[in-house]
Design a protein around this motif. Structure first.
Motif, PDB file in Angstrom:
ATOM      1  N   PRO A   1       0.827  -1.204   0.000  1.00  0.00           N
ATOM      2  CA  PRO A   1       0.000   0.000   0.000  1.00  0.00           C
ATOM      3  C   PRO A   1       0.860   1.252   0.000  1.00  0.00           C
ATOM      4  O   PRO A   1       2.084   1.191   0.186  1.00  0.00           O
ATOM      5  N   ASN A   2       0.240   2.390  -0.226  1.00  0.00           N
ATOM      6  CA  ASN A   2       0.955   3.655  -0.124  1.00  0.00           C
ATOM      7  C   ASN A   2       1.549   3.799   1.271  1.00  0.00           C
ATOM      8  O   ASN A   2       0.901   3.497   2.271  1.00  0.00           O
TER       9      ASN A   2
ATOM     10  N   SER B   1       3.829  -1.772  -8.135  1.00  0.00           N
ATOM     11  CA  SER B   1       2.525  -1.512  -8.742  1.00  0.00           C
ATOM     12  C   SER B   1       1.419  -1.897  -7.784  1.00  0.00           C
ATOM     13  O   SER B   1       1.587  -2.757  -6.922  1.00  0.00           O
ATOM     14  N   HIS B   2       0.262  -1.236  -7.953  1.00  0.00           N
ATOM     15  CA  HIS B   2      -0.942  -1.644  -7.225  1.00  0.00           C
ATOM     16  C   HIS B   2      -1.811  -2.553  -8.079  1.00  0.00           C
ATOM     17  O   HIS B   2      -2.809  -3.080  -7.595  1.00  0.00           O
ATOM     18  N   ILE B   3      -1.457  -2.722  -9.356  1.00  0.00           N
ATOM     19  CA  ILE B   3      -2.249  -3.566 -10.243  1.00  0.00           C
ATOM     20  C   ILE B   3      -1.726  -4.985 -10.069  1.00  0.00           C
ATOM     21  O   ILE B   3      -0.899  -5.476 -10.817  1.00  0.00           O
ATOM     22  N   LEU B   4      -2.235  -5.648  -9.044  1.00  0.00           N
ATOM     23  CA  LEU B   4      -1.592  -6.844  -8.532  1.00  0.00           C
ATOM     24  C   LEU B   4      -1.660  -8.013  -9.503  1.00  0.00           C
ATOM     25  O   LEU B   4      -0.690  -8.759  -9.653  1.00  0.00           O
ATOM     26  N   HIS B   5      -2.779  -8.200 -10.195  1.00  0.00           N
ATOM     27  CA  HIS B   5      -2.876  -9.362 -11.072  1.00  0.00           C
ATOM     28  C   HIS B   5      -1.921  -9.252 -12.242  1.00  0.00           C
ATOM     29  O   HIS B   5      -1.422 -10.253 -12.752  1.00  0.00           O
ATOM     30  N   GLU B   6      -1.606  -8.013 -12.679  1.00  0.00           N
ATOM     31  CA  GLU B   6      -0.650  -7.852 -13.769  1.00  0.00           C
ATOM     32  C   GLU B   6       0.760  -8.181 -13.295  1.00  0.00           C
ATOM     33  O   GLU B   6       1.566  -8.729 -14.046  1.00  0.00           O
TER      34      GLU B   6
ATOM     35  N   GLY C   1       7.570  -9.466  -3.920  1.00  0.00           N
ATOM     36  CA  GLY C   1       7.746  -9.192  -2.504  1.00  0.00           C
ATOM     37  C   GLY C   1       6.584  -8.345  -2.023  1.00  0.00           C
ATOM     38  O   GLY C   1       6.257  -7.332  -2.655  1.00  0.00           O
ATOM     39  N   ILE C   2       5.938  -8.777  -0.974  1.00  0.00           N
ATOM     40  CA  ILE C   2       4.819  -8.018  -0.404  1.00  0.00           C
ATOM     41  C   ILE C   2       5.337  -7.275   0.817  1.00  0.00           C
ATOM     42  O   ILE C   2       5.859  -7.876   1.760  1.00  0.00           O
ATOM     43  N   ILE C   3       5.210  -5.947   0.784  1.00  0.00           N
ATOM     44  CA  ILE C   3       5.784  -5.089   1.816  1.00  0.00           C
ATOM     45  C   ILE C   3       4.675  -4.304   2.497  1.00  0.00           C
ATOM     46  O   ILE C   3       3.737  -3.841   1.847  1.00  0.00           O
ATOM     47  N   GLU C   4       4.761  -4.209   3.807  1.00  0.00           N
ATOM     48  CA  GLU C   4       3.784  -3.430   4.575  1.00  0.00           C
ATOM     49  C   GLU C   4       4.482  -2.811   5.770  1.00  0.00           C
ATOM     50  O   GLU C   4       5.272  -3.471   6.458  1.00  0.00           O
TER      51      GLU C   4
ATOM     52  N   GLN D   1      -1.678  -1.605   7.335  1.00  0.00           N
ATOM     53  CA  GLN D   1      -0.854  -0.680   8.098  1.00  0.00           C
ATOM     54  C   GLN D   1       0.080   0.098   7.187  1.00  0.00           C
ATOM     55  O   GLN D   1       0.407  -0.343   6.094  1.00  0.00           O
ATOM     56  N   THR D   2       0.491   1.274   7.627  1.00  0.00           N
ATOM     57  CA  THR D   2       1.552   2.022   6.971  1.00  0.00           C
ATOM     58  C   THR D   2       2.673   2.221   7.984  1.00  0.00           C
ATOM     59  O   THR D   2       2.509   2.015   9.183  1.00  0.00           O
ATOM     60  N   ALA D   3       3.830   2.654   7.456  1.00  0.00           N
ATOM     61  CA  ALA D   3       4.980   2.854   8.341  1.00  0.00           C
ATOM     62  C   ALA D   3       4.727   4.000   9.311  1.00  0.00           C
ATOM     63  O   ALA D   3       5.309   4.062  10.368  1.00  0.00           O
TER      64      ALA D   3
END
Length: 310
Positions: free
Chosen positions: A37-38, A191-196, A205-208, A308-310
């Motif tokens: 996420p942002n 990207s936020h366009i996850l399926h692409e 890598g999934i980062i949060e 969550q965000t940082a």
């Protein structure tokens, strides 16, 4: 050799710790997708690799070059397209690319051929004499990619390259990235366009909140989540005991005998789709339809993160 090697990367803005000990090892030719996420820390990490974020802790290398001690050499190896691309709108496409070719120190004898090559690759040849400010957003994004390809970098850093693009422009961008992948470029793309991303990337890598919560191939992440695959099957000459035989098959968790199909659910990693197909065929059933489906990347993202965000 690793194309990108990041160890325990930490980035802090004042009291805010935006990136918290991320590590990445990306071999040459891989397409690595950053999902988050942002505010998760994607852009901050990419800016370190682009030599634009000098204040960080940890180790970061590109093509075995230390970013902190050899930033200029690193810049010769990378092409960076930020999430907000800047263009000189009073120039034509030809003038724009020749300007940057000169900035990359390409010799005057080579510039014309190199500019023509990147225009052909990005499908902008017909726009060479157009004003940059007359281009659509999708064309401007492709022009930004053409710009960073002029010096033939080994590693491409793309921060939200499909942001704000219409569906056609997104498809064109995806096909362009596939072509660059086939050329052997190492690509890091957020990207936020996850399926692409799932379709394009060899690893994600999934980062949060500044931490890497999952990393690996799409199949590995699905397996970690305990994802159930579903296969829809239509058969002719169904034997009376086929349903029961399927239910006894190792890895199968549920079999639903529906009006027009059989739906089979099984654990990712415990049974291969091809083995299931062979099993049904060996029972004497003729297969009319065999349609696998799996959890999409958006669902995996929601299961792994908490918003969550940082």
């Amino acid at each position: 050799m690793l194309a990108v090697d990041v160890q325990n990367l930490t980035i802090q803005y004042g009291k805010l710790e935006a990136v918290k000990g991320i590590s990445l090892q990306i071999p040459p030719g891989e397409v690595f997708g950053f999902i988050g996420p942002n505010g998760a820390g994607k852009s901050s990490t990419i800016r370190v690799l682009a030599t634009l974020q000098p204040n960080y802790r940890g180790v970061a290398r590109v093509m075995e070059l230390n970013i902190r001690s050899k930033p200029q050499l690193v810049r010769e190896q990378i092409g960076y397209v930020p999430d907000f691309f800047g263009v000189y709108e009073d120039l034509t496409v030809r003038e724009y690319l020749h300007f940057f070719a000169a900035a990359y120190r390409l010799s005057p004898q080579k510039r014309k051929a190199v500019v023509e090559d990147v225009l052909q690759l990005t499908d902008l040849t017909g726009k060479i004499d157009s004003q940059v400010d007359s281009l659509s957003r999708g064309m401007k994004q492709r022009l930004s990619l053409a710009r960073v390809l002029l010096h033939d970098p080994a590693v491409l850093l793309l921060d939200e390259p499909a942001s704000g693009l219409d569906p056609r422009a997104r498809i064109e961008m995806r096909e362009l990235l596939k072509a660059l992948k086939e050329m052997g470029k190492t690509i890091i793309i957020s990207s936020h366009i996850l399926h692409e991303l799932a379709q394009l990337c060899t690893r994600i890598g999934i980062i949060e909140a500044g931490r890497m919560v999952a990393q690996g191939s799409v199949a590995e992440i699905y397996q970690r989540l305990g994802v159930l695959k579903i296969v829809h099957v239509q058969v002719a000459f169904q034997t009376p005991d086929l349903i029961e035989q399927l239910r006894q098959l190792e890895g199968v968790t549920q079999v639903d005998d529906q009006v027009d199909r059989i739906s089979i659910r099984f654990q990712e990693g415990s049974l291969e789709v091809e083995d299931l197909h062979d099993f049904i065929h060996k029972q004497g059933a003729r297969i009319r339809m065999f349609q696998p489906e799996v959890m999409d990347m958006e669902t995996a993202f929601m299961k792994l993160t908490e918003g969550q965000t940082a």
